[in-house]
Write an enzyme that holds these catalytic residues in place. Structure first.
Site, PDB file in Angstrom:
ATOM      1  N   TRP A 131     -10.394  -7.382  -0.232  1.00 32.65           N
ATOM      2  CA  TRP A 131      -9.762  -6.432   0.684  1.00 32.65           C
ATOM      3  C   TRP A 131     -10.535  -6.317   1.983  1.00 32.65           C
ATOM      4  O   TRP A 131      -9.959  -6.278   3.068  1.00 32.65           O
ATOM      5  CB  TRP A 131      -9.528  -5.086   0.001  1.00 32.65           C
ATOM      6  N   ASP A 141     -11.999   1.982   4.193  1.00 34.55           N
ATOM      7  CA  ASP A 141     -10.797   1.789   3.388  1.00 34.55           C
ATOM      8  C   ASP A 141     -11.111   2.337   1.999  1.00 34.55           C
ATOM      9  O   ASP A 141     -11.886   1.740   1.246  1.00 34.55           O
ATOM     10  CB  ASP A 141     -10.443   0.305   3.320  1.00 34.55           C
ATOM     11  N   LYS A 145      -2.682   4.342  -5.632  1.00 29.00           N
ATOM     12  CA  LYS A 145      -3.665   4.364  -6.700  1.00 29.00           C
ATOM     13  C   LYS A 145      -3.886   5.812  -7.139  1.00 29.00           C
ATOM     14  O   LYS A 145      -3.432   6.220  -8.196  1.00 29.00           O
ATOM     15  CB  LYS A 145      -4.978   3.701  -6.260  1.00 29.00           C
TER      16      LYS A 145
END
Lengths: 367, 367
Positions: A102, A178, A202
């Site tokens: 990511w 992030d 999530k």
């Protein structure tokens, strides 16, 4: 109706209590005669839902008043573009920590749009099994900000500290994080960050919503050439309603925040549960002959626990039997293989207990 | 549980049958043991949902094979930026028809990002009460494409023809249409268009989803400097799953498509119902002394019917009494005032009958 245990990495498990509430309110929201989905985002009853969600999030994370909270769209991936647009208006380069897939996607998008974007520290040399140490993080002289990924969802690698974003000349720059796969897993000192962003799917709610927490003084350093909907200042001024927001996802996020406050008792309580869940699963892995996790102890993710089987020919039967036992979505990301159990807030401790029991039984029979 | 009649312009009414299905499947999607919201977008059962939705939309609109269908995020407003990024890679300027507020927002974004963007025909001179005639539409020599808004949601102004996008030299350019508030209201000849896009929150499903229908040969004229998530080519290649899409909204859109196919009987049947609904409401307005609609007959929107009361002091009591009678969200857009009844697909004919009866009764008592 059956509810199985869902270890999906995202979109991920939601609290059953939240889904029940959404179900019960689906056709008629509290006597208003329509679904939340059918409400104008300008209607007083919807605005109340949206504002309550923000207030609850602020309370849960103890977000200081000089931070603005945005509810926007496009996933964390769209923020990979929006963040540099919003922060590079005064020149300088984005600096990145690279600790997995990511983080590398965030770097790639900044480079795609704005050319050079130095990676100032990386865990590539150790196969992303341990994050860089604080001393290894040396920003460039022209750093406009430092970006990192608090928890790598695929690698299962989590920072055990909050990096400092200081240029060699001593100047502080915004720290951008992030936090898609770890936000709300425990208390957080928001004041250490310039920008925190997180895809909802999530620990917040359904996919299609992104939460951005931005320090007010950062709203004035945007590049003028950005798409209008990226503009944090405009979003903040419009209460995230420049155009129609993802109203139903925002409502569901609000239900999750209520659940965290009232059913769980806040983030300190959530933190303790998450500690227990992760500790017992890692203990089971470490004490077995069949399962292994390669991450340095201090950087093991509490939210995403990847593990491999000593004999990969057992992967298929493991997954098939787990599935049959009501333990869903344990397959590792297609880019890395193996297994992954994601233990987000909505995954109950009983699910982890059931997984551990299954793993022990499988090892005894097949290991 | 009570369901009122909802005339909201968007987010708008959804079919009760769709909401009931979503409610019943909320905690356990067809025995899979989890909510659609909790599924990985890569899981076979979710991919089946997504593909079925696309197939049903293709069937409903008879979308030719050489068009790709994208399910993305950010509302039509994000497409105001994405369209020029995707179509201006070979130079030229975007040409616009300006028939109201939404069209002007699309122009403003193109100009903000890429400078000049000529309005080649406008209804400004007549107060947006009639769209330009075909002969009035003269593109620039360097037109890269022609953009228009099929139905202006706020003004209640709808095109009664599909414009031709031809440069003075006879060269055809792509026709791009924002169809947010009229898509699926009836059959459509997709082959006349280069790109059709539509925010979901009127006739498709919940806010937070955007459908883009793009002709395949247009996937190769993008500017290289665009945010990656704007890239129609990349989205098409990834089946709209470059990153996690708005999974639940996509599922709900699929339920709406199923409802259109099976409960309504397709778009020809929907078209007939929409014709009837709009005709009877306009007839009631035209035959009254109290209510008035200023739009040219040929351009009256079937989806959004704005009207004013002869005495604006009656606005407040009209709205209060309508609300008390279970007729919700009749207030006009804050930028124009008056009333607006949106008659999207999910607003049943009985709702229109009830509104007309209320209006007549109100006029008799207060007019």
């Amino acid at each position: 109706m059956t509810r199985h245990y869902n270890f999906c990495a995202g979109p991920a498990a939601l609290p059953a209590a939240v889904l029940e509430r959404a179900r019960d309110e689906m056709l008629d929201y509290r006597g208003h005669g329509l679904s939340v989905m059918e409400m104008s985002h300008r209607a007083p009853e919807y605005v109340a839902i949206a504002r309550q969600a923000e207030a609850d999030l602020r309370e849960l994370l103890a977000i200081p008043d000089h931070y603005r909270v945005l509810f926007t769209q496009g996933g964390a991936t769209l923020q990979f573009a929006a963040v540099p647009y919003n922060l590079l208006g005064r020149g300088g380069r984005a600096n990145f920590l690279h600790t997995g897939i990511w983080g590398s996607k965030a770097v790639a998008e900044a480079r795609h749009l704005f050319g050079d974007a130095p990676v100032v520290a990386s865990s590539e040399a150790n196969g992303h099994s341990a994050v860089p140490r604080p001393d290894d993080i040396v920003l460039t002289e022209d750093a406009a900000y430092l970006h990192y990924t608090a928890n790598e969802t695929i690698g299962g690698l989590e920072f055990d500290f909050v990096p400092e974003a200081v240029r060699p000349d001593g100047g502080e720059v915004p720290l951008v994080c992030d936090m898609s796969s770890s936000i709300l897993s425990g208390p957080l000192d928001v004041s250490k960050f310039g920008i925190i962003y997180a895809g909802a799917q999530k620990n917040i709610g359904p996919a299609g919503l992104v939460v951005v927490i931005v320090r007010e003084d950062l709203l004035d350093r945007a590049r003028p050439d950005m798409p209008s909907l990226f503009d944090y200042r405009a979003l903040a001024d419009a209460g995230s309603m420049i155009n129609t927001p993802a109203t139903y996802s925002w409502y569901l996020a609000g239900l999750v925040f209520q659940w965290l406050k009232h059913d769980i008792g806040g983030l300190a309580a959530m933190n303790a549960i998450n500690d227990r869940k992760a500790a017992k699963l890692y203990a089971a892995i470490d004490s077995s002959e069949l399962y292994a996790n390669p991450i340095a102890l201090r950087n093991r993710s509490r939210m995403n626990v990847p593990f491999v089987l000593a004999d990969e020919r057992l992967d298929k039967p493991f997954l098939a039997e787990a599935d049959a036992a009501g333990l869903l979505n344990l397959k590792g990301h297609r880019s890395v293989g193996g297994m992954r159990a994601s233990l987000y807030n909505a995954v109950p401790e009983a699910a982890v207990d059931a997984l551990i029991a299954f793993m022990a039984d499988f090892e005894q029979r097949r290991g």
